[in-house]
Design an enzyme around this catalytic site. Sequence first.
Site, mmCIF file in Angstrom:
data_model
loop_
_atom_site.group_PDB
_atom_site.id
_atom_site.type_symbol
_atom_site.label_atom_id
_atom_site.label_comp_id
_atom_site.label_asym_id
_atom_site.label_seq_id
_atom_site.Cartn_x
_atom_site.Cartn_y
_atom_site.Cartn_z
ATOM 1 N N THR A 1 -5.659 -22.151 18.415
ATOM 2 C CA THR A 1 -6.861 -21.552 18.615
ATOM 3 C C THR A 1 -7.579 -21.512 16.996
ATOM 4 O OG1 THR A 1 -6.494 -20.550 20.795
ATOM 5 C CG2 THR A 1 -8.570 -19.935 19.408
ATOM 6 N N LEU B 1 2.524 -21.498 15.441
ATOM 7 C CA LEU B 1 3.873 -21.129 16.260
ATOM 8 C C LEU B 1 4.142 -22.199 17.085
ATOM 9 C CD1 LEU B 1 6.404 -19.348 16.422
ATOM 10 C CD2 LEU B 1 5.241 -18.105 18.301
ATOM 11 N N ARG C 1 -1.303 -10.045 23.416
ATOM 12 C CA ARG C 1 -1.453 -9.858 24.682
ATOM 13 C C ARG C 1 -2.026 -8.756 25.106
ATOM 14 N NH1 ARG C 1 5.002 -11.333 24.291
ATOM 15 N NH2 ARG C 1 4.974 -13.730 24.546
ATOM 16 N N PHE D 1 -2.955 -19.418 13.821
ATOM 17 C CA PHE D 1 -1.545 -19.036 13.883
ATOM 18 C C PHE D 1 -0.878 -20.237 14.367
ATOM 19 C CE2 PHE D 1 1.769 -17.212 16.698
ATOM 20 C CZ PHE D 1 2.311 -15.885 15.780
ATOM 21 N N GLU E 1 0.096 -17.105 25.250
ATOM 22 C CA GLU E 1 0.722 -15.918 24.899
ATOM 23 C C GLU E 1 1.693 -15.473 26.156
ATOM 24 O OE1 GLU E 1 0.045 -15.567 22.094
ATOM 25 O OE2 GLU E 1 -2.258 -16.001 21.832
#
Length: 390
Positions: A170, A137, A249, A135, A369
């Site tokens: 990750t 971001l 989360r 992911f 997060e």
Amino acid sequence: MSQPTIDPFDPLGLEAELSDEERLVAESTRRFVRERALPEVPRHFEAGTFPVELAKELGELGLLGMHLQGYGCAGTNAVSYGLACLELEAGDSGLRSFVSVQGSLAMFPIWRYGSEEQKERWLPAMARGEAIGCFGLTEPDHGSDPSGMRTRARRDGDDWILDGAKLWITNGGIAQVAVVWAQTDDGIRGFVVPTDTPGFEARDVGHKLSLRASVTSELVLTDVRLPADAVLPDVVGLKGPLSCLNEARFGILWGAVGAARACFEAALDYAGTREQFGQPIAGFQLTQRKLVEMFLALTKAAMLAHRLGRMKDAGTLTKDLVSIGKLDNVRAALEIARTARGVLGANGITLEYPVMRHAANLESVATYEGTEEIHTLTLGRALTGLSAFT
């Protein structure tokens, strides 16, 4: 010596309230962690590698994208997903991070916002652990404020061209597909990017002192050309990536309970067998105070996780309530890990015991997060109606 009169790990009988399916998920995940993962984790932690050979086994157990419906996913409820995260992180944060990123950050946006073609291409293989996702971001200069991201996607005929960099990703170096968020003329959009696309490069982050049994990477995108159908069609703006973070989360607030339980379990066992001055150290007042404080914090964290899980299944869980769990459960787990390390004395810093490994990992869990500061201000805004972010 009299026998203990309280269950140190479930004094309130939370397990008795689980359904048969939820109990089966917890038990099967715990067995997998103890039999397959834990024998390997210390070696991987020391080497700074992830046991990627476990990916397909996690898929066979139905743990990848387990809370999603269809496309080969198990379709479990939220509490089952939370229990799996708890048991995985009782092994190591790297295990839970792998499953969280795969299911909540890579599979979830495709499942929620993707086209039918994107879902059919990627989700079944990802659920089996045959394709690993990441992911994209966070950027080198934009972590807590993703709205300032510099990665851009521009049109070139029918294609998209992506340029930019993402950091602290990750699974980046072992992924076959990346969900990358970028600025466009129409706002922030998500793109499904096969990692073998020319111009895509993953560079692993080295010299980590935390989350060592996990792959963390920088993604560099240089003139990455994608077809028109690479964009996630059903979301525009920050609500896309932020909804994914909220899913992750939820897994974290459960996982922190697992790390805390592992540390408390190690400390309780050690205190009962380690003798000084002619008796087990568990018999000393100061040690008992440490054990009681850890026990109380663990019990409250478990209660919070279970309550938020039931609310999620009932459709009443809000992002603000998730912030309560992420903020306080991780904070409690960190304190338990540090206290447990003290109970173990010098032995607590070795990989023979899990405590220092969990303590180091939780430093990363506290940051990703949403940092403690971000969740504090989120809750401050929820309480007062006033934003202190700017």
